[in-house]
Design a protein around this motif. Structure first.
Motif, PDB file in Angstrom:
ATOM      1  N   GLU A   1      94.665  37.240 -23.464  1.00  0.00           N
ATOM      2  CA  GLU A   1      96.050  37.322 -23.933  1.00  0.00           C
ATOM      3  C   GLU A   1      96.296  36.414 -25.137  1.00  0.00           C
ATOM      4  N   LEU A   2      95.877  35.175 -25.055  1.00  0.00           N
ATOM      5  CA  LEU A   2      96.065  34.254 -26.174  1.00  0.00           C
ATOM      6  C   LEU A   2      95.284  34.721 -27.393  1.00  0.00           C
ATOM      7  N   ALA A   3      94.029  35.120 -27.202  1.00  0.00           N
ATOM      8  CA  ALA A   3      93.209  35.576 -28.331  1.00  0.00           C
ATOM      9  C   ALA A   3      93.805  36.820 -28.978  1.00  0.00           C
ATOM     10  N   LEU A   4      94.335  37.720 -28.174  1.00  0.00           N
ATOM     11  CA  LEU A   4      94.953  38.929 -28.717  1.00  0.00           C
ATOM     12  C   LEU A   4      96.186  38.583 -29.538  1.00  0.00           C
ATOM     13  N   TYR A  59     104.936  43.917 -23.065  1.00  0.00           N
ATOM     14  CA  TYR A  59     105.477  43.685 -21.717  1.00  0.00           C
ATOM     15  C   TYR A  59     105.450  42.203 -21.363  1.00  0.00           C
ATOM     16  N   ARG A  60     104.375  41.523 -21.709  1.00  0.00           N
ATOM     17  CA  ARG A  60     104.277  40.090 -21.406  1.00  0.00           C
ATOM     18  C   ARG A  60     105.342  39.296 -22.171  1.00  0.00           C
ATOM     19  N   TYR A 120     110.813  33.088 -27.131  1.00  0.00           N
ATOM     20  CA  TYR A 120     110.682  32.599 -25.756  1.00  0.00           C
ATOM     21  C   TYR A 120     109.311  32.902 -25.164  1.00  0.00           C
ATOM     22  N   TYR A 121     108.388  33.343 -26.019  1.00  0.00           N
ATOM     23  CA  TYR A 121     107.050  33.688 -25.533  1.00  0.00           C
ATOM     24  C   TYR A 121     106.024  32.673 -25.987  1.00  0.00           C
ATOM     25  N   LYS A 122     105.253  32.198 -25.057  1.00  0.00           N
ATOM     26  CA  LYS A 122     104.140  31.324 -25.358  1.00  0.00           C
ATOM     27  C   LYS A 122     102.919  31.809 -24.590  1.00  0.00           C
TER      28      LYS A 122
END
Length: 362
Positions: A264-267, A310-311, A356-358
């Protein structure tokens, strides 16, 4: 061919993460499940496939009249849309009779009867879908009927919200490797979801798509706009079936689901660093928001961008929940849940979601 430096780093990171997750279990996260004990909702499972194929072809007009009297909306739609046959014309009757009697169709129907019995798991998931739809949308017509049918391999999900019905095409759930799927050249990544476990999740996706597409659209043609739009569909599908595994709701395998959580972080960093978030060229962005194959050593699963959308939306929902709990502590839980959902569906500004996404470090 040599990859650009940043692309090379991205795929090396993906490969290292693939190696690291090969020996690990699926990522499990807490799932919000509302209290629906007070919701009075139910959905009847109607075996339309059996009723239709039991028609006496020697008395077809009378049988069709009885079927249309019992299930007018679905029968009319089935005959005119799927069979493209008008039952009140000699040509239409001949087409319907030919479909019922054709050896290939009879083989499909007989296979369905062997594979599918009374469908208790499907019935339980239908109840969950109907209950949560009424919970979040009390002003909408409730979902009350689910029709099983034979679609002749055309389409794998159906929902008509104005009539409170969904469709379950059983010939699109006969298992990966079912011979007609290969003959029709259905891709392997689609065949993988052609089974009973995906029937209701696909119907929930159809419900989410129909509802969302009726009230909103992507705010632009950039990747981030499409990610968030598809992410909203994922998010609503998630709300409608909160106890069903994400892999079924989002049509990923367990391996793909674990892989996405790991990268997820890499993407997110790849899409940001390569300036793809605000890219609008379809040839560059379609693979992130449409279905596709999965080759871990080369690429991500199709719809990986939809899942990331979605995340991002899920993080915004968590922020809204905390905010409303603090500002409106006396608010009813159901009213709060409805307010959060409507706020998400109406919000169109990507920056509102992104702030608000991390992405988690795993």
């Amino acid at each position: 061919m040599q990859l650009p430096e940043r692309m090379g780093v991205f795929f090396v990171a993906m490969l290292l993460l693939l190696i690291s997750y090969a020996c690990e279990t699926t990522v499990v996260e807490s799932q919000y499940v509302p209290d629906t004990k007070a919701i009075n909702a139910s959905m009847a499972l109607i075996r339309f496939d059996r009723a239709f194929f039991k028609l006496d072809t020697a008395k077809l007009p009378q049988g069709l009249d009885a079927l249309q009297e019992q299930y007018p909306v679905f029968t009319q739609g089935y005959l005119r849309t799927f069979l493209q046959a008008a039952p009140n014309t000699p040509m239409g009757l001949a087409r319907i009779k030919g479909f019922i009697s054709h050896p290939d169709t009879r083989y499909t129907y007989d296979t369905i009867q062997q594979v599918f019995g009374e469908l208790p798991e499907v019935t339980a998931q239908l109840q969950e879908l109907a209950t949560h739809y009424t919970y979040y949308f009390p002003e909408e017509p409730p979902l009350t009927r689910a029709f099983t049918y034979v679609c002749d391999y055309h389409g794998d999900r159906l929902a008509i919200l104005s009539e409170g019905l969904i469709g379950l095409p059983l010939d699109m759930a006969l298992g990966e490797g079912y011979p007609p799927y290969g003959f029709l050249k259905i891709p392997a990544y689609d065949q993988r979801t052609c089974n009973g476990a995906h029937l209701v999740p696909k119907a929930a996706d159809a419900v989410a798509q129909n509802y969302i597409r009726a009230i909103t659209k992507p705010s632009g043609n950039h990747l981030i706009d499409r990610m968030l739009f598809e992410g909203k569909i994922f998010y609503l599908t998630d709300l409608l079936l909160p106890t069903v595994p994400d892999s079924l709701k989002f049509s990923f395998s367990n391996q793909q689901m674990t892989y996405l959580h790991k990268v997820e972080l890499a993407l997110y960093e790849h899409l940001s660093n390569e300036e793809l978030m605000y890219e609008s060229a379809n040839q560059k962005i379609n693979k992130f928001v449409t279905k596709g194959p999965f080759k871990p050593h080369l690429d991500l699963p199709g719809n990986s961008g939809s899942w990331l959308g979605y995340r991002i939306i899920r993080s915004y929902a968590q922020y809204l929940r905390q905010s409303y709990q603090q500002s409106q502590p006396q608010q009813d839980a159901r009213a709060r849940d409805q307010q959060i959902l409507q706020g998400i569906l109406k919000e169109q500004d990507p920056q509102v979601f992104l702030q608000y996404y991390k992405p988690p470090k795993r």
